[in-house]
Enzyme design. Structure first.
Site, PDB file in Angstrom:
ATOM      1  N   ASP A 112      64.135 125.953  67.884  1.00 52.72           N
ATOM      2  CA  ASP A 112      64.983 125.758  66.709  1.00 52.72           C
ATOM      3  C   ASP A 112      65.677 127.065  66.324  1.00 52.72           C
ATOM      4  O   ASP A 112      65.117 127.888  65.605  1.00 52.72           O
ATOM      5  CB  ASP A 112      64.131 125.238  65.544  1.00 52.72           C
ATOM      6  CG  ASP A 112      64.969 124.966  64.298  1.00 52.72           C
ATOM      7  OD1 ASP A 112      66.208 124.979  64.401  1.00 52.72           O
ATOM      8  OD2 ASP A 112      64.360 124.726  63.231  1.00 52.72           O
ATOM      9  N   LYS A 170      69.527 130.710  62.146  1.00 53.20           N
ATOM     10  CA  LYS A 170      68.429 131.435  61.506  1.00 53.20           C
ATOM     11  C   LYS A 170      68.593 132.942  61.725  1.00 53.20           C
ATOM     12  O   LYS A 170      69.215 133.351  62.698  1.00 53.20           O
ATOM     13  CB  LYS A 170      67.102 131.015  62.151  1.00 53.20           C
ATOM     14  CG  LYS A 170      66.638 129.622  61.803  1.00 53.20           C
ATOM     15  CD  LYS A 170      65.280 129.339  62.432  1.00 53.20           C
ATOM     16  CE  LYS A 170      64.819 127.927  62.125  1.00 53.20           C
ATOM     17  NZ  LYS A 170      64.542 127.694  60.692  1.00 53.20           N
ATOM     18  N   ARG A 222      64.089 116.571  60.381  1.00 58.05           N
ATOM     19  CA  ARG A 222      64.139 115.285  59.688  1.00 58.05           C
ATOM     20  C   ARG A 222      65.133 114.344  60.348  1.00 58.05           C
ATOM     21  O   ARG A 222      64.996 113.127  60.246  1.00 58.05           O
ATOM     22  CB  ARG A 222      64.444 115.519  58.201  1.00 58.05           C
ATOM     23  CG  ARG A 222      65.782 116.133  57.931  1.00 58.05           C
ATOM     24  CD  ARG A 222      65.877 116.738  56.539  1.00 58.05           C
ATOM     25  NE  ARG A 222      65.158 118.015  56.433  1.00 58.05           N
ATOM     26  CZ  ARG A 222      65.037 118.711  55.302  1.00 58.05           C
ATOM     27  NH1 ARG A 222      65.587 118.264  54.181  1.00 58.05           N
ATOM     28  NH2 ARG A 222      64.374 119.859  55.302  1.00 58.05           N
TER      29      ARG A 222
HETATM   30  N1  BES Z   1      61.508 124.305  61.869  1.00 52.33           N
HETATM   31  C1  BES Z   1      61.988 124.649  60.584  1.00 52.33           C
HETATM   32  C2  BES Z   1      60.879 124.791  59.543  1.00 52.33           C
HETATM   33  C3  BES Z   1      59.917 125.933  59.724  1.00 52.33           C
HETATM   34  C4  BES Z   1      60.100 127.121  59.046  1.00 52.33           C
HETATM   35  C5  BES Z   1      58.787 125.797  60.507  1.00 52.33           C
HETATM   36  C6  BES Z   1      59.191 128.147  59.177  1.00 52.33           C
HETATM   37  C7  BES Z   1      57.877 126.842  60.637  1.00 52.33           C
HETATM   38  C8  BES Z   1      58.079 128.014  59.955  1.00 52.33           C
HETATM   39  C9  BES Z   1      62.945 123.572  60.087  1.00 52.33           C
HETATM   40  O1  BES Z   1      63.695 122.951  61.069  1.00 52.33           O
HETATM   41  C10 BES Z   1      63.893 124.236  59.151  1.00 52.33           C
HETATM   42  O2  BES Z   1      64.631 125.066  59.606  1.00 52.33           O
HETATM   43  N2  BES Z   1      63.853 123.856  57.872  1.00 52.33           N
HETATM   44  C11 BES Z   1      64.705 124.416  56.890  1.00 52.33           C
HETATM   45  C12 BES Z   1      65.233 123.292  56.032  1.00 52.33           C
HETATM   46  C13 BES Z   1      66.290 123.718  55.058  1.00 52.33           C
HETATM   47  C14 BES Z   1      67.530 124.130  55.819  1.00 52.33           C
HETATM   48  C15 BES Z   1      66.590 122.573  54.144  1.00 52.33           C
HETATM   49  C16 BES Z   1      63.898 125.408  56.046  1.00 52.33           C
HETATM   50  O3  BES Z   1      62.739 125.110  55.752  1.00 52.33           O
HETATM   51  O4  BES Z   1      64.415 126.466  55.750  1.00 52.33           O
HETATM   52 ZN    ZN Z   2      62.903 122.896  62.949  1.00 54.09          ZN
HETATM   53 MN    MN Z   3      65.457 124.032  61.520  1.00 57.24          MN
END
Ligand code: BES
Ligand code: ZN
Ligand code: MN
Length: 505
Positions: A278, A285, A359
């Site tokens: 991801d 990110k 999601r």
């Molecule tokens: N895979 C990430 C969530 C994650 C963050 C897992 C840190 C493990 C450690 C997920 O896909 C993500 O990026 N979520 C975002 C959602 C937001 C953009 C609404 C997040 O949590 O920042």
């Molecule tokens: Zn993710």
């Molecule tokens: Mn993500």
């Protein structure tokens, strides 16, 4: 690692290492440890009395018995802490400490005893204790060295091959063997989940996970169905295709079916996020720590680990494992913030943040799995950073549409030492994912990020009890517990299997 229950008296049993677990409380030692102490001329009571070794949880001390005193070459004392604080988790940790020390000593085998909480343990307690010993031993001997050209000198060195659990009372042996069988299967399943989690994105691709699922299916006689891009196109799985479109790796929707329950019984469905890397997509990110996003398939890995254990135990239940798997990268073909996509269910989704991709792939899987007419669905996903902020590494968050199921999952987590804690799904949170341009949007912003993500999933859940585990904080870590190592934890593999077992009995 091979684990056997042996009917034997521990003072006479030849072994390079005898691991003895002790409670912290003062007072006289109980048999069979008292027997060992006596043959060692009271050395165990002496170190306890002097306070050099207090039997605190996590403490251990190695003793070298005088020539010919007992058959064991070495005795390892392991602390269990206070008797009143005792639970199965302490046994798992103590067993893991035992195998780690055995690995360090470089011995090929060790022997241990089930700790006795009371003199006449019930059959149920005997089974559980043996199971916990096996879980802890298998997980404690885990290491990930697939990608190292030289094996490191640690607990996993191929040296340690065997643990014997010594039991003087013949009538208890069968129950202990039953416990060991379950504990070993859980340990093996969770180890598989760890390895899949630890493998980086260039190894653990969606097709690689599919290949591992095919292997599990053929080993245990399960049905396997793998959908690639063209099948997804036909099925209308628009959300997973949208996430995958920025990547060279093709997505897969992986389905494993274990049908060993009554033909008419509705299946339990285990669903796991299998995002193999991801990067965030166009909503990229920060590069700091981005390598950890190889762990974004740990939910899917736990489903594979659980299906492996369920197959190994030949659980008499109908269980379906579902894993949507994709990468989330950037390219000229990637989805962009603001894009509106059409999900498998037909609902349109405004993708306000391409980093909220988990999601999206889960949404399509949730509506796809309705065809199995589930009795209940439990999903696990490294879904939100907000969950790490809320609960850290100490618990996974659980949300869902059925308080009874949430409670079942909470209890299963407590039993196996993979804790979960509920977050509320008040209707008001749903407001945050209303979209001006589509039926729904994929991010509700920062406030209550774990709950709004769960609300998003709920929009795609059919008419069945459903629980969602956010494992962002628990799926991988520093390896602080004795039965963990740095990297993937395998959570919630054992929770999944324990829940299925509780439903099957
Ligand atoms: N895979 C990430 C969530 C994650 C963050 C897992 C840190 C493990 C450690 C997920 O896909 C993500 O990026 N979520 C975002 C959602 C937001 C953009 C609404 C997040 O949590 O920042
Ligand atoms: Zn993710
Ligand atoms: Mn993500």
């Amino acid at each position: 690692m091979e684990i056997a229950v042996v009917q034997a008296d521990c003072v006479d049993y030849s072994t390079p290492l005898l691991a003895v677990m002790l409670f912290e409380d003062r007072g006289s030692l109980a048999a069979p440890v008292a027997g060992v102490d006596e043959r060692l001329s009271g050395r165990i009571s002496e170190v306890l009395q002097r306070g050099d070794f207090k039997a605190r949880e996590g403490q251990h001390l190695l003793l070298y018995p005088p020539e010919g005193a007992i058959a064991a070459e070495r005795v390892l004392l392991i602390g269990l802490g206070k008797r009143e604080d005792f639970d199965l988790e302490r046994i798992r940790r103590a067993a893991a400490t035992a195998v780690k020390q055995a690995g360090r000593l470089g011995v090929a085998s060790l022997a241990t005893l089930a700790p006795l909480q009371d003199r006449q343990p019930s059959e149920n307690v005997t089974v559980k204790n043996a199971r916990a010993l096996a879980e802890g031993a298998v997980l404690g001997s885990y290491s990930f060295d697939e990608l190292k050209t030289k094996r490191e000198n640690n607990a996993s060195q191929p040296g340690l091959r065997r643990m014997d659990i010594l039991e003087p009372v013949e009538e208890r042996v069968a129950a202990m063997e039953a416990g060991v069988r379950v504990g070993s299967a859980l340990g093996n399943g969770e180890s598989l989940a760890r390895t899949l989690g630890n493998l980086p994105g260039n190894y653990a691709t969606p097709e690689y996970l599919a290949e591992r699922a095919r292997g599990i299916a053929s080993t245990f006689g399960m049905k396997v169905t793998i959908l690639g891009p063209s099948e997804m196109e036909q099925e209308g799985l628009g959300a997973i295709l949208a996430v995958a479109q920025g990547s060279e790796q093709e997505p897969r929707l992986i389905v494993l079916e274990h049908r060993k329950g009554p033909a008419e019984a509705k299946p339990l469905v285990l669903l796991g996020k299998g995002l193999t890397f991801d990067a965030g997509g166009i909503s990229i990110k920060p590069s700091q720590g981005m390598e950890e996003m190889k762990f974004d398939m740990c939910g899917g890995a736990a489903v594979l680990g659980a299906m492996h254990a369920i197959g190994e135990l030949d659980v008499p239940a109908n269980v379906v494992g579902v894993i949507p798997s994709s990468e989330n990268l950037l390219s000229g073909r990637a989805i962009k913030p603001g894009d509106v996509i059409r999900s498998h269910l037909g609902k349109t989704i405004e993708v306000v943040n391409t980093d909220a991709e988990g999601r999206l792939i889960l949404a399509d899987a949730l509506s796809y799995l309705r065809r199995f007419d589930p009795a209940a669905v439990v999903d696990a996903a490294t879904l939100t950073g907000a969950c790490v902020i809320a609960l850290g590494a100490q618990a996974s968050a659980v949300c869902g549409n059925d308080d009874g199921l949430i409670e079942e999952i909470r209890r299963a987590g407590d039993r196996v030492g993979e804790r979960v804690w509920p977050l509320p799904m008040f209707e008001e949170y749903r407001e945050q994912i209303k979209s001006d341009y589509a039926d729904i949007k994929n991010s509700g912003g920062r406030p209550a990020g774990t709950i709004t993500a769960a609300w998003f999933l709920r929009e795609f859940v059919g008419d069945f009890p459903w629980a969602h585990l956010d494992i962002a904080g628990t799926a991988y870590g520093e390896g602080k517990l004795a039965y963990q190592t740095k990297g993937a934890t395998g959570v919630p593999t054992r929770l999944f299997v324990d829940w299925v077992l509780s439903r099957a009995s």
